[in-house]
Design a protein around this motif. Structure first.
Motif, PDB file in Angstrom:
ATOM      1  N   PHE A  17      73.338  14.722  69.212  1.00 30.77           N
ATOM      2  CA  PHE A  17      73.802  15.810  68.661  1.00 30.77           C
ATOM      3  C   PHE A  17      74.857  15.614  67.581  1.00 30.77           C
ATOM      4  N   GLN A  26      82.536   9.036  73.153  1.00 30.48           N
ATOM      5  CA  GLN A  26      83.298   9.291  72.093  1.00 30.48           C
ATOM      6  C   GLN A  26      83.821  10.872  72.070  1.00 30.48           C
ATOM      7  N   GLY A  35      69.992  -7.359  63.088  1.00 30.34           N
ATOM      8  CA  GLY A  35      69.320  -6.810  64.450  1.00 30.34           C
ATOM      9  C   GLY A  35      70.155  -6.695  65.399  1.00 30.34           C
ATOM     10  N   ARG A  36      71.399  -6.791  65.406  1.00 29.05           N
ATOM     11  CA  ARG A  36      72.392  -6.293  66.578  1.00 29.05           C
ATOM     12  C   ARG A  36      73.270  -5.408  66.261  1.00 29.05           C
ATOM     13  N   LEU A  71      75.210  15.594  83.201  1.00 26.71           N
ATOM     14  CA  LEU A  71      76.252  16.054  82.481  1.00 26.71           C
ATOM     15  C   LEU A  71      76.074  16.712  81.172  1.00 26.71           C
ATOM     16  N   LEU A 131      77.911  11.688  64.983  1.00 32.12           N
ATOM     17  CA  LEU A 131      76.726  12.040  65.788  1.00 32.12           C
ATOM     18  C   LEU A 131      76.974  11.541  67.361  1.00 32.12           C
ATOM     19  N   ARG A 132      76.782  12.540  68.277  1.00 34.52           N
ATOM     20  CA  ARG A 132      77.175  12.102  69.715  1.00 34.52           C
ATOM     21  C   ARG A 132      75.762  11.933  70.463  1.00 34.52           C
ATOM     22  N   VAL A 187      66.861  -3.633  66.691  1.00 27.04           N
ATOM     23  CA  VAL A 187      67.731  -4.304  67.868  1.00 27.04           C
ATOM     24  C   VAL A 187      66.743  -4.456  68.823  1.00 27.04           C
ATOM     25  N   LEU A 239      68.204  -0.112  77.461  1.00 27.49           N
ATOM     26  CA  LEU A 239      68.798   0.562  76.572  1.00 27.49           C
ATOM     27  C   LEU A 239      68.694   0.652  74.968  1.00 27.49           C
ATOM     28  N   ALA A 240      68.340  -0.811  74.601  1.00 25.20           N
ATOM     29  CA  ALA A 240      67.997  -1.127  73.225  1.00 25.20           C
ATOM     30  C   ALA A 240      66.766  -0.756  72.816  1.00 25.20           C
ATOM     31  N   LEU A 255      83.770  11.696  83.272  1.00 29.91           N
ATOM     32  CA  LEU A 255      82.559  11.339  83.603  1.00 29.91           C
ATOM     33  C   LEU A 255      82.628   9.671  83.556  1.00 29.91           C
ATOM     34  N   LEU A 271      84.412  13.986  64.817  1.00 26.53           N
ATOM     35  CA  LEU A 271      83.735  13.120  65.540  1.00 26.53           C
ATOM     36  C   LEU A 271      83.392  11.745  64.526  1.00 26.53           C
ATOM     37  N   PHE A 281      73.532  10.372  73.628  1.00 25.76           N
ATOM     38  CA  PHE A 281      73.748   9.801  75.114  1.00 25.76           C
ATOM     39  C   PHE A 281      72.297   9.675  75.423  1.00 25.76           C
ATOM     40  N   GLN A 282      72.104   8.428  76.134  1.00 23.45           N
ATOM     41  CA  GLN A 282      70.969   7.670  76.455  1.00 23.45           C
ATOM     42  C   GLN A 282      70.957   7.201  77.607  1.00 23.45           C
ATOM     43  N   GLU A 283      69.779   6.993  78.172  1.00 26.18           N
ATOM     44  CA  GLU A 283      69.722   6.312  79.637  1.00 26.18           C
ATOM     45  C   GLU A 283      68.213   5.754  79.642  1.00 26.18           C
ATOM     46  N   PRO A 284      68.298   4.342  80.028  1.00 27.58           N
ATOM     47  CA  PRO A 284      66.741   3.743  80.287  1.00 27.58           C
ATOM     48  C   PRO A 284      66.475   4.072  81.768  1.00 27.58           C
ATOM     49  N   ARG A 285      66.295   5.292  82.194  1.00 24.46           N
ATOM     50  CA  ARG A 285      65.982   5.534  83.498  1.00 24.46           C
ATOM     51  C   ARG A 285      65.670   7.054  83.393  1.00 24.46           C
ATOM     52  N   TYR A 316      82.118   7.094  86.638  1.00 20.10           N
ATOM     53  CA  TYR A 316      80.957   6.610  86.518  1.00 20.10           C
ATOM     54  C   TYR A 316      80.855   5.166  86.231  1.00 20.10           C
ATOM     55  N   GLU A 333      74.862  -3.007  76.971  1.00 19.53           N
ATOM     56  CA  GLU A 333      73.891  -3.275  77.945  1.00 19.53           C
ATOM     57  C   GLU A 333      73.016  -4.376  77.205  1.00 19.53           C
ATOM     58  N   GLU A 337      72.408  10.808  86.062  1.00 20.40           N
ATOM     59  CA  GLU A 337      73.843  11.522  86.265  1.00 20.40           C
ATOM     60  C   GLU A 337      74.371  11.860  84.586  1.00 20.40           C
ATOM     61  N   VAL A 338      74.035  10.984  83.731  1.00 16.78           N
ATOM     62  CA  VAL A 338      74.596  11.487  82.277  1.00 16.78           C
ATOM     63  C   VAL A 338      73.643  12.656  81.900  1.00 16.78           C
ATOM     64  N   ARG A 385      75.963   1.389  74.671  1.00 16.39           N
ATOM     65  CA  ARG A 385      76.048   2.971  75.025  1.00 16.39           C
ATOM     66  C   ARG A 385      77.635   3.385  74.665  1.00 16.39           C
ATOM     67  N   ARG A 395      71.315  -5.947  74.525  1.00 14.22           N
ATOM     68  CA  ARG A 395      71.574  -5.801  73.112  1.00 14.22           C
ATOM     69  C   ARG A 395      71.791  -4.152  72.882  1.00 14.22           C
ATOM     70  N   GLY A 396      71.745  -3.341  73.923  1.00 17.32           N
ATOM     71  CA  GLY A 396      71.925  -1.743  73.464  1.00 17.32           C
ATOM     72  C   GLY A 396      73.316  -1.597  73.815  1.00 17.32           C
TER      73      GLY A 396
END
Lengths: 258, 258
Positions: A40, B50, B100-101, A63, A46-47, A124, A88-89, B63, B88, A49-53, B67, B42, A59-60, B47, B44-45
């Motif tokens: 967003f 902010q 690459g990191r 939210l 830039l905000r 990455v 996540l990467a 959260l 932000l 939110f990410q999840e590798p599942r 969490y 996580e 849960e995120v 999270r 190389r990723g």
């Protein structure tokens, strides 16, 4: 196959309704169990939110569905892993700073035989999507070392996407927080909502919204998605090779690449 | 004045306890009402959460406290705006990709007469902190176009921090997800927890934790903070000019700059 979600609006708008539909596809009504992400923009910030599942169990994600973040540009993605392990990467959207702005990118599709030469921006993770994003930015940066208006580098952007498309499927969304660029290789749909606003009903969840109660008469909100998200509205489908540039909810440029 | 929080651990560890203490300082027991941010690696990723408002009133902060995200490297920050408006884009930590990191940076302090020449990395917001971070990465990139081990560019890193310190107060945390670099200009504290683990009690909230119940005998967890976060443990204070490099909870290099 992954799913893309994009929004461009002329007032800060929440995307809770569309995000709810998209998230259900992430392991609920769809097979996209390998991660999700959404970015967003808030001004130049830039905000993310990410999840590798699976998004339907996240849960995120819950939210984000509860929490009406208002934004003028949004890029979201749910993932079914083809290339690159689930982590996540490797989760879209990807972000890099270019010309002092946050650039955000999400890709739907799969590429083969794509091995860009290493440049300044480097992946990455190990997805073909992030490799393409880095290659795209490296190309832009090389052609335009200093910031220029989007209209000036748009032909380069379209040409790069047309090249990536030759390697497979390349539907994508890209933004710097001001404009939202969209490229369709196989599948992308859009809808622009403006007054008079009406009710909408999600295809993937028993959720309805009356946009009239949530908007003012001047609001213009465009939503992009791999497939239409609502059942009772008329979405327009992109043609293969079609690209569109959106700004503040309006399509400000469009074309068809070979 | 802002507050920094860092963690380096040899196993994925949650930082809920320390984060709870830090967040209370964000408008609760402290004056840091202008935003907070925290980045969890996580692999190389990275999270990143902010918010450009007081952490003690933030739904996203709640959260993060609920969490238990487990990570081996964490960088957190709460902000009282000195330079740059509250938004932000001006909220720490800042992130850029190098070699690459994901590199993540947070700064405590204020600089005057600092106007770095523009380079490849450019600030998105208008804080002196982000300008220093970009300048630092531009310098590293110029000296080392290709990735090298942290030990090789550490002298450059320390020299850059010593330069920034001449412009004011420059306490900072920096990581690429593998190592965690810390530099103290005026104020920074650290504690390394390892077996036998004991109980700890926050200074800023009525919260206690028994680390023995949450750890295994091999765990090594170092927490860094502007000021000690617990009341019943012995924290070590950095000396002005002191820097330390942490990896998997252990201090692997340290020194004192002029």
């Amino acid at each position: 196959m992954c799913e893309l979600l994009g929004m461009s609006a002329n007032v800060p708008t929440d995307i809770v309704f569309s995000f709810t539909g998209l998230m259900r596809r992430g392991g609920g009504t769809g097979p996209h169990r390998d991660g999700w992400g959404i970015g967003f923009y808030e001004g130049r910030g830039l905000r993310l939110f990410q999840e590798p599942r699976a998004s339907s169990e996240s849960e995120v994600a819950q939210l984000v569905q509860r929490y009406p973040i208002k934004s003028e540009v949004v890029i979201g993605h749910i993932r079914q892993a083809n290339v690159g392990k689930v982590c996540l990467a490797n989760t879209h959207p990807f972000v890099r700073e270019l010309w002092g702005r946050n650039w955000c990118f999400a890709h739907n599709g799969q590429m083969t035989g794509f091995a860009p030469s290493p440049g300044f921006y480097r992946p990455v993770g190990d997805t073909d999507s992030e490799a393409a994003f880095c290659d795209l930015l490296n190309g832009l940066r090389q052609a335009f070392p200093e910031p220029v208006a989007v209209e000036l580098f748009l032909p380069s952007l379209v040409a790069a996407c047309a090249t990536y498309r030759q390697h497979g499927v390349f539907n994508c969304l890209l933004s710097d927080g001001d404009w939202l660029f969209s490229f369709c290789s196989t599948k992308l749909a859009h809808i622009t909502r403006r007054a008079p606003f009406g009710p909408a009903r999600l295809k993937d969840a028993d959720v309805r919204v009356d946009f009239q109660a949530e908007t003012t008469p001047d609001d213009v909100v465009t939503v992009l998605a791999t497939e239409p998200l609502t059942a009772n509205e008329r979405w327009s489908l992109y043609r293969p090779g079609e690209w569109r540039l959106w700004r503040r909810g309006e399509c400000v440029a469009q074309g068809l690449s070979d």
